[in-house]
Design a protein around this motif. Structure first.
Motif, short mmCIF file in Angstrom:
data_model
loop_
_atom_site.label_atom_id
_atom_site.label_comp_id
_atom_site.label_asym_id
_atom_site.label_seq_id
_atom_site.Cartn_x
_atom_site.Cartn_y
_atom_site.Cartn_z
N ALA A 1 8.59 -27.81 41.82
CA ALA A 1 8.56 -26.38 41.49
C ALA A 1 9.42 -26.09 40.27
O ALA A 1 9.02 -25.34 39.37
CB ALA A 1 9.03 -25.55 42.69
N GLU A 2 10.61 -26.70 40.20
CA GLU A 2 11.49 -26.53 39.05
C GLU A 2 10.85 -27.11 37.79
O GLU A 2 10.89 -26.51 36.71
CB GLU A 2 12.84 -27.18 39.31
CG GLU A 2 13.84 -26.97 38.20
CD GLU A 2 15.17 -27.65 38.45
OE1 GLU A 2 16.00 -27.66 37.52
OE2 GLU A 2 15.41 -28.18 39.55
N SER B 1 13.09 -30.56 41.90
CA SER B 1 11.82 -30.39 42.62
C SER B 1 10.66 -30.25 41.64
O SER B 1 10.87 -29.98 40.45
CB SER B 1 11.88 -29.15 43.51
OG SER B 1 11.94 -27.99 42.70
N ASN C 1 7.59 -27.52 37.24
CA ASN C 1 6.46 -26.67 36.86
C ASN C 1 6.93 -25.41 36.14
O ASN C 1 6.30 -24.97 35.17
CB ASN C 1 5.63 -26.31 38.09
CG ASN C 1 4.78 -27.46 38.56
OD1 ASN C 1 4.45 -28.36 37.78
ND2 ASN C 1 4.44 -27.47 39.83
N ALA C 2 8.05 -24.83 36.58
CA ALA C 2 8.59 -23.64 35.90
C ALA C 2 9.01 -23.99 34.48
O ALA C 2 8.79 -23.22 33.54
CB ALA C 2 9.76 -23.07 36.69
N ASP D 1 5.88 -24.39 32.33
CA ASP D 1 5.33 -23.07 31.99
C ASP D 1 6.12 -22.43 30.85
O ASP D 1 5.53 -21.84 29.94
CB ASP D 1 5.35 -22.15 33.22
CG ASP D 1 4.29 -22.51 34.24
OD1 ASP D 1 3.34 -23.25 33.89
OD2 ASP D 1 4.42 -22.06 35.40
#
Length: 147
Positions: free
Chosen positions: A47-48, A45, A50-51, A54
């Motif tokens: 979200a994964e 995803s 983006n993590a 970061d």
């Protein structure tokens, strides 16, 4: 080399075209390094992803570029007070479209068809297209989401 505070330095622009190609190698080299080292992961995803980005960003703060005396994080700490603050309001990054729902209860956005509730046939709707999802609205009400 004289130490001039960042706030007093004049902007430097490289020469366009082939005559200035040697001037931008450091910057483009860093982009290539980042692409080769970070932009090849397999994720489930955004979200994964983006993590992961970061975490890479935090780890990158300790990295030194070439033989520079300071780390990436130390250089950023020097520059950060000179940056403009982020806007207080959220910034919408999606692209907006208006579309009419066809007789098959679908909207067409960039030559792709997306389903919406059948009750919307013939109605005008708003569409918000992001990199990884599409959201369809009737007025302010979300009626469909495709990811």
């Amino acid at each position: 080399m004289d130490r001039v505070p960042l706030a007093l330095r004049k902007a430097f622009y490289c020469q366009p075209g082939i005559q200035g190609a040697h001037e931008k190698g450091g910057f483009e080299g860093q982009i290539g390094w980042f692409r080769r080292n970070h932009l090849v992961p397999e994720v489930e995803s955004f979200a994964e992803l983006n993590a992961m980005v970061d975490a890479w960003d935090q780890a990158d703060d300790a990295r030194r570029i070439g033989s520079r005396a300071r780390t990436v994080g130390e250089h950023f700490a020097t520059e950060q007070p000179l940056l403009a603050p982020l806007p207080a309001e959220p910034f919408e990054t999606g692209r907006r479209f208006n579309s009419r729902v066809d007789r098959y209860a679908q909207v067409t956005v960039r030559m792709n068809e997306y389903s919406v509730p059948a009750r919307m046939v013939g109605r005008q709707v708003r569409v918000l297209l992001h990199a990884g999802e599409l959201v369809v609205f009737d007025g302010k009400t979300e009626i469909a989401r495709h990811g």
